[in-house]
Design an enzyme around this catalytic site. Structure first.
Site, PDB file in Angstrom:
ATOM      1  N   ALA A  61      83.122  42.521  50.567  1.00 16.33           N
ATOM      2  CA  ALA A  61      82.760  41.244  51.182  1.00 16.33           C
ATOM      3  C   ALA A  61      81.256  41.070  51.042  1.00 16.33           C
ATOM      4  CB  ALA A  61      83.171  41.237  52.655  1.00 16.33           C
ATOM      5  N   MET A  62      80.839  40.141  50.206  1.00 15.01           N
ATOM      6  CA  MET A  62      79.422  39.976  49.879  1.00 15.01           C
ATOM      7  C   MET A  62      78.858  38.705  50.516  1.00 15.01           C
ATOM      8  SD  MET A  62      79.352  41.173  45.877  1.00 15.01           S
ATOM      9  CE  MET A  62      77.543  41.265  45.886  1.00 15.01           C
TER      10      MET A  62
ATOM     11  N   GLY B  77      73.328  39.102  51.196  1.00 18.64           N
ATOM     12  CA  GLY B  77      72.240  39.882  51.769  1.00 18.64           C
ATOM     13  C   GLY B  77      72.130  41.250  51.134  1.00 18.64           C
ATOM     14  N   VAL B  78      71.118  42.003  51.547  1.00 20.42           N
ATOM     15  CA  VAL B  78      70.857  43.299  50.925  1.00 20.42           C
ATOM     16  C   VAL B  78      71.929  44.326  51.286  1.00 20.42           C
ATOM     17  CG1 VAL B  78      69.343  44.083  52.797  1.00 20.42           C
ATOM     18  CG2 VAL B  78      69.071  45.046  50.503  1.00 20.42           C
TER      19      VAL B  78
ATOM     20  N   SER C  40      75.395  44.182  52.025  1.00 18.62           N
ATOM     21  CA  SER C  40      76.638  44.135  51.249  1.00 18.62           C
ATOM     22  C   SER C  40      76.367  44.286  49.760  1.00 18.62           C
ATOM     23  CB  SER C  40      77.398  42.835  51.534  1.00 18.62           C
ATOM     24  OG  SER C  40      76.603  41.697  51.268  1.00 18.62           O
TER      25      SER C  40
ATOM     26  N   CYS D 204      84.115  35.373  64.031  1.00 19.44           N
ATOM     27  CA  CYS D 204      84.151  35.276  62.569  1.00 19.44           C
ATOM     28  C   CYS D 204      84.748  36.540  61.964  1.00 19.44           C
ATOM     29  CB  CYS D 204      82.746  35.036  62.031  1.00 19.44           C
ATOM     30  SG  CYS D 204      82.668  34.889  60.236  1.00 19.44           S
TER      31      CYS D 204
ATOM     32  N   GLY E 293      79.230  45.483  54.486  1.00 24.58           N
ATOM     33  CA  GLY E 293      77.899  46.035  54.713  1.00 24.58           C
ATOM     34  C   GLY E 293      77.563  46.224  56.173  1.00 24.58           C
TER      35      GLY E 293
ATOM     36  N   CYS F 267      74.641  31.921  61.679  1.00 27.89           N
ATOM     37  CA  CYS F 267      74.577  31.386  60.315  1.00 27.89           C
ATOM     38  C   CYS F 267      74.645  29.869  60.252  1.00 27.89           C
ATOM     39  CB  CYS F 267      75.662  32.017  59.446  1.00 27.89           C
ATOM     40  SG  CYS F 267      77.356  31.538  59.868  1.00 27.89           S
TER      41      CYS F 267
END
EC number: 2.8.1.13
Length: 384
Positions: free
Chosen positions: A29-30, A33-34, A36, A123, A147, A220
């Protein structure tokens, strides 16, 4: 087990499967961000069959009614670029409608109801670890990696959820609603790292374009921290003014809408000049009233919970009392408490030391008082 038998038993790879990494598919799951990105890069370098997936969850322009204000697109671009740099496939899934229905709408309605919600938990619970996890299964992945800073450890009976090695980065509060079935499928490769500096060092080692990307700070879909404006856009009329009263009902002033206030708030009340500092101790959205009182009125000892997710080895209702430690806010350390189940999904927590500012809509997360294990948690409400 004999040595001959042991030699025939395949060694487990780093994700816990008895097969080579090249035969192990993992969906990452990307977020762009740094964290993930490092997970995806590390797994790709270990030889895993990595598939990156990024969810299009929101559009800042839609949330704030400003054209061209979308920052989500930049995150998607960053995730796609990392996938290109590391040579694995990447997909973007449009989940905006799902996210709005499952997270944003409840966020707005919770504030209207006088609660202080935690949308990041919803979420994870309703989108990332539900719909995205199902997508990973549809892609025939053996597991899904994220991440998050939390640890998954194999216990004597099953997979267990444990706090991250770096207490400053631990995200267990936001992941309490992870079910046992989800935990069996999930992997958290960053949970053992001692600091965020190690994550950034790994990003630099892989030459990732996001190595120096700042951490996200806001919710977010509330990029500038002004959640009240977002709520008023979603629910016109939500900012109706009303009265600020003391605990005896004496009117002390006027407020600009219940959605602007949270339990424990002191600043911005507009009722200065009083001998004793006053804090928000209760919100009454039906009467459009903000009730204030002295600091001691914030102390809470008994916390009603519902929607409990239990990760203990024995059923929650198998005991009348559970000695545990709990967090009632993400920024606070665990405190000793007694958990008293009412059913498998409802309970009351008695805090051995009273806590201030316990607010409906927040989570109460259960911890092993003598270790790092998380036993789940529940949602704080006003009670029957």
């Amino acid at each position: 087990m004999t040595s001959a038998t042991a030699s025939l038993t395949p060694a487990l790879n780093s994700l816990g499967f008895a097969k080579p990494p090249s035969e192990t598919r993992v969906v990452v799951a990307m977020s762009g961000g740094v964290d993930s990105s490092v997970v995806a890069a590390e797994l790709a370098c270990e030889g895993y069959d990595v598939v990156g997936v990024t969810l299009q969850l929101y559009d800042h322009g839609a949330a704030l009614a400003k054209k061209g204000a979308c920052c989500a697109g930049r995150d998607i671009h960053d995730a796609r670029r990392v996938a290109e740099e590391m040579g694995f496939p990447h997909y973007v899934l449009d989940y905006e409608n799902t996210f709005r229905e499952a997270v944003i709408d409840e966020f707005a309605d919770s504030y209207l109801g006088g609660a202080t919600p935690v949308p990041c938990i919803r979420c994870n619970e309703r989108v990332k670890f539900k719909d995205l996890l199902e997508t990973a299964r549809d892609l025939e992945a053996d597991c899904m990696a994220t991440g998050h800073y939390i640890q998954r450890k194999m216990g004597p009976a099953k997979a267990e959820l444990h706090s991250a090695a770096d207490a400053n980065r631990d995200q267990s509060y936001f992941l309490f609603s992870t079910t046992q079935e989800q935990l069996d499928y999930l992997r958290f490769p960053l949970g053992h790292l001692a600091s965020k500096a190690e994550t950034r060092a790994l990003a630099a080692k892989h030459g990732l374009s996001v190595a120096d990307k700042p951490d996200s700070q806001d919710i977010c879909f509330v990029p500038n921290g002004d959640y009240a404006s977002v709520i008023e856009k979603l629910r016109p009329g939500a900012g109706e003014p009303g009265e600020i009263v003391d605990m005896d009902g004496t009117v002390l002033g006027a407020h600009r809408g219940v959605i602007h206030y949270t339990i424990g708030q002191r600043r911005g009340l507009g009722i200065g000049g009083l001998e004793t500092p006053l804090y928000v101790v209760k919100l009454d959205p039906d009467a459009r009233r903000v009730i204030v009182g002295p600091k001691e009125a914030l102390s809470t000892r008994h916390v009603p919970l519902r929607e409990i997710n239990w990760l203990g080895d024995a059923p929650l209702s198998s005991r009348a009392e559970w000695p545990i430690a709990v967090k009632v806010r993400s920024t606070r350390p665990p405190r000793d408490a007694i958990l008293r189940p009412i059913s498998d999904t409802e309970a009351t927590v008695e805090l051995l030391t009273p806590e201030e500012g316990v607010s409906p809509g927040q989570a109460c997360v259960f911890y092993d008082p003598d270790g790092t294990r998380i036993f789940g948690g529940g949602w704080i409400w006003r009670g029957a």
